[in-house]
Design a protein around this motif. Structure first.
Motif, PDB file in Angstrom:
ATOM      1  N   GLN A 153      40.629  65.029  86.403  1.00 16.34           N
ATOM      2  CA  GLN A 153      40.802  65.615  87.864  1.00 16.34           C
ATOM      3  C   GLN A 153      40.228  64.939  88.754  1.00 16.34           C
ATOM      4  O   GLN A 153      40.829  64.497  89.731  1.00 16.34           O
ATOM      5  CB  GLN A 153      40.448  66.940  87.569  1.00 16.34           C
ATOM      6  N   PRO A 205      45.814  68.663  86.005  1.00 11.06           N
ATOM      7  CA  PRO A 205      46.505  69.016  84.883  1.00 11.06           C
ATOM      8  C   PRO A 205      47.930  68.874  85.003  1.00 11.06           C
ATOM      9  O   PRO A 205      48.285  69.194  86.314  1.00 11.06           O
ATOM     10  CB  PRO A 205      46.063  70.567  84.877  1.00 11.06           C
ATOM     11  N   ASP A 206      48.670  68.606  84.288  1.00  8.06           N
ATOM     12  CA  ASP A 206      50.102  68.452  84.010  1.00  8.06           C
ATOM     13  C   ASP A 206      50.482  67.120  84.874  1.00  8.06           C
ATOM     14  O   ASP A 206      51.531  67.011  84.936  1.00  8.06           O
ATOM     15  CB  ASP A 206      50.635  69.617  84.591  1.00  8.06           C
ATOM     16  N   HIS A 207      49.419  66.426  85.453  1.00  8.03           N
ATOM     17  CA  HIS A 207      50.018  64.955  85.858  1.00  8.03           C
ATOM     18  C   HIS A 207      50.595  64.096  84.810  1.00  8.03           C
ATOM     19  O   HIS A 207      50.082  64.126  83.993  1.00  8.03           O
ATOM     20  CB  HIS A 207      48.847  64.360  86.600  1.00  8.03           C
ATOM     21  N   PRO A 208      51.713  63.527  85.154  1.00  7.82           N
ATOM     22  CA  PRO A 208      52.505  62.615  84.041  1.00  7.82           C
ATOM     23  C   PRO A 208      51.868  61.495  83.711  1.00  7.82           C
ATOM     24  O   PRO A 208      51.901  61.161  82.714  1.00  7.82           O
ATOM     25  CB  PRO A 208      53.679  62.363  84.832  1.00  7.82           C
ATOM     26  N   ARG A 235      48.741  61.411  82.578  1.00  9.78           N
ATOM     27  CA  ARG A 235      48.201  62.022  81.576  1.00  9.78           C
ATOM     28  C   ARG A 235      48.921  61.718  80.120  1.00  9.78           C
ATOM     29  O   ARG A 235      48.306  61.385  79.172  1.00  9.78           O
ATOM     30  CB  ARG A 235      47.946  63.243  81.538  1.00  9.78           C
ATOM     31  N   ASP A 236      50.095  61.380  80.213  1.00 10.29           N
ATOM     32  CA  ASP A 236      51.105  61.469  79.081  1.00 10.29           C
ATOM     33  C   ASP A 236      50.681  60.006  78.174  1.00 10.29           C
ATOM     34  O   ASP A 236      50.654  60.049  77.075  1.00 10.29           O
ATOM     35  CB  ASP A 236      52.633  61.330  79.461  1.00 10.29           C
ATOM     36  N   GLN A 250      46.731  60.725  75.969  1.00 12.60           N
ATOM     37  CA  GLN A 250      46.415  61.686  75.161  1.00 12.60           C
ATOM     38  C   GLN A 250      45.335  61.374  74.386  1.00 12.60           C
ATOM     39  O   GLN A 250      44.955  60.303  73.777  1.00 12.60           O
ATOM     40  CB  GLN A 250      47.762  61.859  74.096  1.00 12.60           C
TER      41      GLN A 250
END
Ligand code: DAH
Length: 324
Positions: A138, A144-147, A149-150, A153
């Motif tokens: 953050q 949260p849900d920011h791409p 982060r994909d 993992q």
């Protein structure tokens, strides 16, 4: 009873003087002190049945004798000489070579990187491997849900706590406590849910670099990294730079170095620190600016020593490690 005890002690003294080999020390210990059938423990067992007038005296005497026996045997062990008397030393036999370990190649590379950046005024700090979502994502502009982060993992302890995916978690942590100018490295482990292959593992090392002052520019970043690569790999080394996207830098770049077998290999991501990251650490982005990078020492080892499978660095094979 106390006559018996005197005799036992005398007998022990004669026997212990005859010790010639270290096995005999153990034999005597068992004979006199052995828990199951040792002479002294057997006497101790009988003390409760003695007439009350004798109990105390015998107890003390047994204790004294035990102390003398233990003392004598310990001395014999430490003299060690007993062994040599029966096996005189042959001074012409070559000494035994000791196996001395060496630093792991990744550790060596981390030390070398620290050394090179030290010459540019950097020092280093540690950061936590078990980290909050806040500092890992953050505060680095990845809500949260920011791409973004994909691609990172990781392993979660719970909703808020995770194993850090990169050493960038140190950035806001450090800047909250230390005001510019700042020049630090933060080496350490990071974790991701990656399938192991020749260039990926679920855990790996990173070295974070962070510089904040009131004037640095992208040119300084490129110049410093080029300086580093030439010092580390040799002065003819070429780097390839191209644009990328990290939410915590603007603009962002990646840098690759040529590996003879694998072609161009990415060694680090970098960029100018995003104003939001500075804000998140209560630093005024109108006054201060800077750059950061995250490099992979595992990749540096592969490039430097021509290794084509990262996994060999972690399987503890001595025939591999002995080469370093
Ligand atoms: N954290 C990035 C990664 O793990 C690497 C990185 C990129 C670090 C840009 C930085 C940076 O400090 O500014 O892939």
């Amino acid at each position: 009873m106390s006559m018996d005890l005197d005799k036992i002690l005398l007998k022990f003294r004669t026997e212990s003087q005859k010790i010639k080999h270290k096995d005999q020390i153990e034999e005597l210990r068992i004979k006199y002190l052995g828990r199951k059938s040792g002479i002294l423990p057997r006497i101790t067992e009988k003390i409760p049945q003695l007439p009350p007038a004798q109990k105390g005296g015998v107890g003390t005497q047994v204790k004294k004798i035990r102390a003398e026996i233990e003392d004598t045997l310990t001395k014999k062990i430490s003299e060690g000489a007993v062994n040599h008397k029966s096996f005189p030393q042959d001074v012409t036999i070559p000494g035994q070579q000791r196996n001395i370990g060496s630093l792991h190649p990744i550790t060596q590379v981390i030390e070398e990187v620290k050394d090179i950046f030290h010459s540019l005024g950097f020092t280093w700090v540690d950061g936590p491997e078990v980290e909050s979502d806040e500092y890992n994502f953050q505060k680095l502009n990845m809500p949260p849900d920011h791409p973004a982060r994909d691609t990172q993992q990781t392993y979660y302890i719970d909703d808020k706590i995770l194993l850090r995916t990169h050493t960038s978690n140190i950035q806001v942590r450090y800047l909250e406590k230390n005001k510019p100018p700042v020049r630090i490295l933060a080496p350490g482990r990071a974790y991701r849910r990656d399938m192991p292959d020749a260039t990926h593992l679920p855990f790996f090392y990173q070295i974070e670099g962070l510089l904040i002052d009131d004037r640095s520019s992208m040119t300084d970043l490129l110049g410093s990294l080029d300086f580093f690569v030439k010092r580390f790999f040799g002065k003819n080394t070429k780097i390839r730079v191209y644009g990328h996207n990290f939410p915590y830098t603007e603009p962002s770049i990646e840098i690759e170095v040529y590996h003879p077998k694998k072609g161009w290999l990415e060694i680090l991501g970098a960029g100018m620190v995003h104003p939001k990251v500075l804000q998140n650490a209560q630093i005024d982005p109108k006054k201060y600016r800077g750059w950061a990078f995250g490099m992979g020492p595992d990749r540096l080892v592969m490039l430097k020593y021509g290794i084509d499978d990262l996994r060999i660095l972690y399987n503890n094979s001595l025939s591999f490690l002995n080469q370093f």
